[in-house]
Scaffold this motif. Sequence first.
Motif, mmCIF file in Angstrom:
data_model
loop_
_atom_site.group_PDB
_atom_site.id
_atom_site.type_symbol
_atom_site.label_atom_id
_atom_site.label_comp_id
_atom_site.label_asym_id
_atom_site.label_seq_id
_atom_site.Cartn_x
_atom_site.Cartn_y
_atom_site.Cartn_z
ATOM 1 N N ASP A 198 17.635 19.258 -7.065
ATOM 2 C CA ASP A 198 19.200 19.032 -7.412
ATOM 3 C C ASP A 198 19.016 18.268 -8.731
ATOM 4 O OD1 ASP A 198 21.734 18.839 -7.235
ATOM 5 O OD2 ASP A 198 21.938 17.163 -5.955
ATOM 6 N N LEU A 199 19.520 19.281 -9.732
ATOM 7 C CA LEU A 199 19.453 18.709 -11.091
ATOM 8 C C LEU A 199 20.853 18.378 -11.629
ATOM 9 C CD1 LEU A 199 17.556 17.957 -13.470
ATOM 10 C CD2 LEU A 199 18.073 20.340 -14.562
ATOM 11 N N ILE A 200 21.060 17.028 -12.384
ATOM 12 C CA ILE A 200 22.575 16.888 -12.833
ATOM 13 C C ILE A 200 22.185 16.271 -14.228
ATOM 14 C CG2 ILE A 200 24.359 15.359 -12.655
ATOM 15 C CD1 ILE A 200 23.680 14.769 -9.858
ATOM 16 N N MET A 213 15.335 16.791 -3.669
ATOM 17 C CA MET A 213 15.098 15.707 -4.645
ATOM 18 C C MET A 213 16.311 15.819 -5.681
ATOM 19 S SD MET A 213 11.922 15.246 -7.339
ATOM 20 C CE MET A 213 10.751 15.204 -6.117
ATOM 21 N N LYS A 214 16.715 14.685 -6.150
ATOM 22 C CA LYS A 214 17.934 14.733 -6.930
ATOM 23 C C LYS A 214 17.466 14.021 -8.135
ATOM 24 C CE LYS A 214 22.797 13.272 -7.288
ATOM 25 N NZ LYS A 214 23.944 12.711 -6.727
ATOM 26 N N VAL A 215 17.647 14.563 -9.336
ATOM 27 C CA VAL A 215 17.010 14.326 -10.607
ATOM 28 C C VAL A 215 18.065 14.224 -11.855
ATOM 29 C CG1 VAL A 215 15.750 14.809 -12.625
ATOM 30 C CG2 VAL A 215 14.809 15.435 -10.432
ATOM 31 N N VAL A 216 18.652 13.155 -12.371
ATOM 32 C CA VAL A 216 19.685 13.191 -13.409
ATOM 33 C C VAL A 216 19.050 13.309 -14.833
ATOM 34 C CG1 VAL A 216 19.851 10.718 -13.101
ATOM 35 C CG2 VAL A 216 21.636 12.083 -14.074
ATOM 36 N N VAL A 217 19.357 14.302 -15.687
ATOM 37 C CA VAL A 217 18.865 14.237 -16.887
ATOM 38 C C VAL A 217 19.624 13.682 -18.045
ATOM 39 C CG1 VAL A 217 19.164 16.727 -17.032
ATOM 40 C CG2 VAL A 217 17.381 15.790 -18.594
ATOM 41 N N ALA A 218 19.360 12.864 -18.971
ATOM 42 C CA ALA A 218 20.254 12.298 -19.940
ATOM 43 C C ALA A 218 20.498 13.215 -21.013
ATOM 44 C CB ALA A 218 19.766 11.208 -20.322
ATOM 45 N N SER A 219 20.878 14.489 -20.746
ATOM 46 C CA SER A 219 21.195 15.429 -21.783
ATOM 47 C C SER A 219 21.932 16.730 -21.266
ATOM 48 C CB SER A 219 19.869 16.045 -22.437
ATOM 49 O OG SER A 219 20.323 16.865 -23.642
ATOM 50 N N GLN A 220 22.672 17.212 -22.101
ATOM 51 C CA GLN A 220 23.512 18.443 -21.654
ATOM 52 C C GLN A 220 23.080 19.493 -22.564
ATOM 53 O OE1 GLN A 220 27.595 17.076 -21.470
ATOM 54 N NE2 GLN A 220 27.394 16.807 -19.361
ATOM 55 N N ASN A 221 21.821 19.212 -23.324
ATOM 56 C CA ASN A 221 21.360 20.379 -24.247
ATOM 57 C C ASN A 221 20.644 21.351 -23.138
ATOM 58 O OD1 ASN A 221 19.186 21.945 -25.560
ATOM 59 N ND2 ASN A 221 19.551 20.443 -27.310
ATOM 60 N N PRO A 222 20.923 22.416 -23.159
ATOM 61 C CA PRO A 222 20.184 23.443 -22.239
ATOM 62 C C PRO A 222 18.914 23.444 -22.324
ATOM 63 C CG PRO A 222 21.594 24.591 -24.118
ATOM 64 C CD PRO A 222 22.085 23.348 -24.014
ATOM 65 N N HIS A 263 24.084 7.909 -11.826
ATOM 66 C CA HIS A 263 23.781 8.306 -10.624
ATOM 67 C C HIS A 263 22.816 7.670 -9.650
ATOM 68 C CE1 HIS A 263 26.255 12.143 -11.169
ATOM 69 N NE2 HIS A 263 26.007 11.853 -12.418
ATOM 70 N N PRO A 264 23.176 6.574 -9.327
ATOM 71 C CA PRO A 264 22.051 5.504 -8.835
ATOM 72 C C PRO A 264 21.472 6.059 -7.329
ATOM 73 C CG PRO A 264 24.320 4.477 -8.624
ATOM 74 C CD PRO A 264 24.428 5.707 -9.507
ATOM 75 N N ASP A 265 22.269 7.141 -6.907
ATOM 76 C CA ASP A 265 21.616 7.847 -5.597
ATOM 77 C C ASP A 265 20.676 8.844 -6.319
ATOM 78 O OD1 ASP A 265 23.525 9.438 -7.016
ATOM 79 O OD2 ASP A 265 23.956 10.661 -5.177
ATOM 80 N N ALA A 266 20.354 8.907 -7.420
ATOM 81 C CA ALA A 266 19.170 9.909 -7.805
ATOM 82 C C ALA A 266 17.698 9.450 -7.543
ATOM 83 C CB ALA A 266 19.610 10.269 -9.296
ATOM 84 N N ASP A 267 16.901 10.105 -7.297
ATOM 85 C CA ASP A 267 15.452 9.961 -7.141
ATOM 86 C C ASP A 267 14.888 9.550 -8.455
ATOM 87 O OD1 ASP A 267 15.218 10.163 -4.332
ATOM 88 O OD2 ASP A 267 15.657 12.157 -4.904
ATOM 89 N N PHE A 268 15.324 10.505 -9.539
ATOM 90 C CA PHE A 268 14.987 10.157 -10.868
ATOM 91 C C PHE A 268 15.730 10.177 -11.988
ATOM 92 C CE2 PHE A 268 11.005 11.726 -8.520
ATOM 93 C CZ PHE A 268 10.196 10.998 -8.748
ATOM 94 N N GLY A 269 15.783 9.374 -13.045
ATOM 95 C CA GLY A 269 16.407 9.446 -14.294
ATOM 96 C C GLY A 269 15.282 9.925 -15.230
ATOM 97 N N VAL A 270 15.817 10.877 -16.264
ATOM 98 C CA VAL A 270 14.832 11.453 -17.181
ATOM 99 C C VAL A 270 15.605 11.418 -18.559
ATOM 100 C CG1 VAL A 270 13.727 13.428 -17.787
ATOM 101 C CG2 VAL A 270 13.835 13.014 -15.610
ATOM 102 N N GLY A 271 14.788 10.820 -19.543
ATOM 103 C CA GLY A 271 15.435 10.820 -20.854
ATOM 104 C C GLY A 271 14.168 11.543 -21.806
ATOM 105 N N PHE A 278 10.029 19.550 -13.200
ATOM 106 C CA PHE A 278 10.126 19.162 -11.837
ATOM 107 C C PHE A 278 9.524 20.143 -10.969
ATOM 108 C CE2 PHE A 278 11.984 15.355 -13.429
ATOM 109 C CZ PHE A 278 11.628 14.449 -12.523
ATOM 110 N N GLN A 279 10.064 21.578 -11.188
ATOM 111 C CA GLN A 279 9.590 22.431 -10.240
ATOM 112 C C GLN A 279 8.028 22.840 -10.142
ATOM 113 O OE1 GLN A 279 12.368 25.539 -11.701
ATOM 114 N NE2 GLN A 279 13.793 25.192 -9.897
ATOM 115 N N GLU A 280 7.437 22.504 -11.349
ATOM 116 C CA GLU A 280 6.000 22.845 -11.538
ATOM 117 C C GLU A 280 5.358 21.682 -10.519
ATOM 118 O OE1 GLU A 280 4.197 23.560 -15.207
ATOM 119 O OE2 GLU A 280 5.834 25.074 -15.651
#
Length: 177
Positions: free
Chosen positions: A30-32, A1-10, A65-73, A20-22
């Motif tokens: 696969d987190l980007i 599963m590809k997930v793109v999160v809108a942050s680079q804050n750890p 990342h339009p190929d991602a399954d989810f975008g997260v904000g 997502f793992q839970e």
Amino acid sequence: MKVVVASQNPVKVNATLDAFQEQFPADKIDLISVDVASGVSDQPMGDEETRQGAVTRAQNALAEHPDADFGVGLEGGICDLSGIAYTFAWMVVLSKAGQVSASRSMLLPLPDKVMSLIGSGIELGHAIDEVFGTQNIKQKGGAFDVLTNGRMTRQSVYVDTLFCALLPFRSPAFRTT
């Protein structure tokens, strides 16, 4: 599963991965992380502005990342209720099919000293650093960690909130068929 999160804050990246793992323990996540605009002020004030920032971030992340399954904000904000200032955050999950789910965190009351600095134009994280002598707290435990003496952290609150935002994608109770 590809997930793109809108942050680079750890803190936000790790909270997203944990939630997502839970919710999807059998899947490899696969987190980007990407840095995208929120479309709102650096320190959102009020529920609507904060939620809109999270929505816009999720949309912009998925657009990158339009190929991602989810975008997260994820967007933290401040509100005033009956004369008391609180911090909170909105978590928005957008599927590539266009389904949107959102959840808001609990409210954490903020001291007047912190709000005085915010009123002068300083972001919450910097105000907490100044008042409590911390450094870069927003990429660590956040206001939650400082004000609850470690009982809660920004990441722990974000994981729980994001876990709830993921329920419609995981729980059979939300299925219409």
